[in-house]
Design an enzyme around this catalytic site. Structure first.
Site, short mmCIF file in Angstrom:
data_model
loop_
_atom_site.label_atom_id
_atom_site.label_comp_id
_atom_site.label_asym_id
_atom_site.label_seq_id
_atom_site.Cartn_x
_atom_site.Cartn_y
_atom_site.Cartn_z
N LYS A 100 0.86 -1.19 0.00
CA LYS A 100 0.00 0.00 0.00
C LYS A 100 0.89 1.23 0.00
CE LYS A 100 -4.50 0.87 0.23
NZ LYS A 100 -5.60 -0.02 -0.20
N TYR A 121 -23.70 5.71 -1.29
CA TYR A 121 -24.17 5.55 -2.68
C TYR A 121 -23.11 6.03 -3.66
CZ TYR A 121 -28.06 4.22 -5.66
OH TYR A 121 -28.87 3.55 -6.54
P1 NAD Z 1 -17.14 6.71 -2.97
O1 NAD Z 1 -16.38 7.90 -2.57
O2 NAD Z 1 -17.47 6.50 -4.42
O3 NAD Z 1 -18.55 6.68 -2.19
C1 NAD Z 1 -18.68 6.84 -0.81
C2 NAD Z 1 -20.14 7.06 -0.48
O4 NAD Z 1 -20.30 7.13 0.93
C3 NAD Z 1 -20.71 8.37 -1.03
O5 NAD Z 1 -21.99 8.17 -1.54
C4 NAD Z 1 -20.79 9.26 0.22
O6 NAD Z 1 -21.82 10.23 0.14
C5 NAD Z 1 -21.12 8.23 1.25
N1 NAD Z 1 -20.89 8.69 2.62
C6 NAD Z 1 -19.88 9.49 3.10
N2 NAD Z 1 -20.08 9.73 4.40
C7 NAD Z 1 -21.21 9.08 4.74
C8 NAD Z 1 -21.93 8.96 5.95
N3 NAD Z 1 -21.54 9.55 7.07
N4 NAD Z 1 -23.04 8.18 5.95
C9 NAD Z 1 -23.46 7.57 4.82
N5 NAD Z 1 -22.83 7.68 3.65
C10 NAD Z 1 -21.73 8.41 3.63
O7 NAD Z 1 -16.36 5.46 -2.37
P2 NAD Z 1 -16.41 3.94 -2.82
O8 NAD Z 1 -15.35 3.70 -3.83
O9 NAD Z 1 -17.82 3.53 -3.13
O10 NAD Z 1 -15.92 3.22 -1.48
C11 NAD Z 1 -16.79 3.03 -0.37
C12 NAD Z 1 -16.13 2.11 0.62
O11 NAD Z 1 -15.76 0.90 -0.03
C13 NAD Z 1 -14.83 2.63 1.25
O12 NAD Z 1 -14.72 2.12 2.56
C14 NAD Z 1 -13.76 2.00 0.38
O13 NAD Z 1 -12.52 1.87 1.07
C15 NAD Z 1 -14.38 0.65 0.13
N6 NAD Z 1 -13.83 -0.03 -1.04
C16 NAD Z 1 -13.95 0.49 -2.29
C17 NAD Z 1 -13.43 -0.20 -3.38
C18 NAD Z 1 -13.58 0.32 -4.78
O14 NAD Z 1 -13.18 -0.38 -5.71
N7 NAD Z 1 -14.17 1.49 -5.00
C19 NAD Z 1 -12.77 -1.42 -3.19
C20 NAD Z 1 -12.67 -1.94 -1.89
C21 NAD Z 1 -13.21 -1.24 -0.83
#
Ligand code: NAD
Length: 416
Positions: free
Chosen positions: A105, A218
């Site tokens: 990482k 979302y």
């Molecule tokens: P993103 O930034 O696209 O979306 C995050 C979402 O969470 C947004 O809709 C935001 O409004 C919402 N959010 C923020 N604060 C919030 C709150 N207090 N309550 C409710 N919703 C809230 O991020 P993502 O890529 O969808 O990632 C989301 C999670 O999944 C993270 O923990 C990330 O580490 C994990 N993740 C993502 C991936 C990937 O490929 N994108 C892979 C593994 C893990």
């Protein structure tokens, strides 16, 4: 909220899993520490002519199973401990998914929103040039994480290719498709999560058709999880983002097309018409079959865990459930699909991208999807069987399964 730093938490999780399998303490000692951490200074000429020096990290935890693999995040709060912890979690995540990778990482301490595009490009190229000697398609393969994206990966790949004098597409993943990115990468995490939920539902005798679902967050993961579950006949009755949550009834489920249109147009899901507004906290405690936390860490705690009614909690987010909450959910018969299993679809399609780069031959979206399904179903079954064998929850089982794989490779290689 835990006072421990992420590295202390990662070590504690390792120690707990090691206890279950009575792992030799010398091996635990070795696995606690990353193989290597590189700290670099990145001088960047800013648009106003001044010079700023940023700090960057790359942590390489373990490469017994294959090259190090893991994202790079740009964030003002990036710390060495965080990057070290994340690299250890990547070792376990890759091992759970059965990928021929170890864990790595990286991070740069920066608020990318305050930089111009030109400054961001110079920072990205500077960071990659500074870590280039420990990076490579057979050494360590970065990918996006918080506030890095396909454009960042394109700059990384180009800088590395410039340094070595030829195109090295396989040095990073999640690139734009025109320069070696894979089909299906955008939806890979949610698609993988869907496959795991499908298997989990079968395992506990839950009919996905008509199952009710609540999704917290979302963004990339949450929104596409809605799409895939809807296509399978499930009824998504509540979703949320940082502005709040919305709820409807199972006979009038939320439609992905409508929610995403409103989210894109107005910036939030709360502007969907004809629904009830609730809070993010209430969403977690709804009487649904499947709960998908896909936003933040530490949202399911010992306080709200006793009130969780879902049969399945599928962790799209990293670290949404605290260890104390885990114990409560297990006791209450809630099946938690842990992050290192449930959201491993992203790194799995990264692996498929890397394979395609090395072949120089590219698969169709259908081919990528079938291979992803194969990886996720196998991963689920392996963790499920481990949980039955050791009589533990799915998170402990995922750790045990992953650690066993890494340790087996280390033994064969004569490292221990
Ligand atoms: P993103 O930034 O696209 O979306 C995050 C979402 O969470 C947004 O809709 C935001 O409004 C919402 N959010 C923020 N604060 C919030 C709150 N207090 N309550 C409710 N919703 C809230 O991020 P993502 O890529 O969808 O990632 C989301 C999670 O999944 C993270 O923990 C990330 O580490 C994990 N993740 C993502 C991936 C990937 O490929 N994108 C892979 C593994 C893990």
């Amino acid at each position: 909220m835990s006072q421990k730093n992420p590295y202390e938490i990662a070590v504690e999780q390792l120690e707990r899993a090691a206890e279950i399998i009575d792992l030799d303490k010398d091996i635990v000692e070795r696995l606690k520490r990353p193989d290597r951490v590189l700290i670099v200074s990145i001088p960047v000429r800013m648009d106003d002519g001044s010079l700023k020096v940023f700090v960057g990290y790359r942590s390489q935890h373990n490469n017994a199973l294959g090259p190090y693999k893991g994202g790079v995040r740009y964030h003002p709060n990036v710390t060495l401990e965080e990057v070290m912890a994340l690299s250890m979690w990547m070792t376990w995540k890759c091992a759970v998914a059965g990928l021929p990778y170890g864990g790595g990482k990286g991070g740069v301490v920066v608020d990318p929103k305050k930089l111009s595009r030109g400054e961001l490009e110079r920072l990205s190229r500077g960071y990659f040039a500074a870590i280039a000697r420990i990076i490579g398609p057979d050494i360590d393969i970065p990918a996006p994480d918080v506030y890095t994206d396909p454009q960042t990966m394109a700059w990384f790949m180009d800088e590395y290719s410039r340094l070595y004098g030829y195109n090295v597409f396989g040095v990073v993943t999640a690139k734009p498709t025109i320069i070696g990115g894979s089909e299906g990468r955008l939806t890979s995490t949610s698609r993988g999560l869907f496959f795991v939920v499908e298997e989990a539902a079968k395992a506990i005798g839950l009919d996905l058709k008509n199952a009710t679902v609540a999704i917290q967050g979302y963004g990339n993961v949450g929104s596409f999880t809605h799409k895939f579950l809807e296509e399978a006949g499930a009824k998504v009755i509540a979703v949320s983002d940082s502005k709040g949550a919305i709820l409807t009834s199972p006979d009038k489920p939320l439609k992905f097309e409508e929610v995403i249109r409103v989210k894109r147009k107005t910036g939030s899901v709360i502007n969907v018409k004809g629904v009830k507004k609730i809070t993010n906290e209430e969403l977690l405690e709804l009487d649904v079959d499947i709960l998908v936390p896909a936003a933040l860490e530490n949202v399911i705690t010992e306080k709200n865990a006793p009130n969780i009614k879902a049969k399945i909690v599928a962790e799209g987010a990293n670290g949404p459930t605290t260890p104390e909450a885990d114990d409560i959910l297990y006791k209450n018969g809630v099946l938690v699909l842990p992050d290192i299993l449930a959201n491993a679809g992203g790194v799995s399609v990264s692996y498929l991208e890397w394979v395609q780069n090395r072949m120089g031959y590219y698969w169709t979206p259908g081919e990528v999807d079938a291979k992803l399904k194969d990886i996720m179903v196998k991963a689920f079954m392996n963790v499920w069987n481990t949980a039955q064998r050791y009589n533990v929850d799915m998170r402990k089982a995922a750790y045990v399964y992953a650690i066993n794989r890494v340790v087996e490779a280390m033994r064969w290689r004569g490292w221990i």
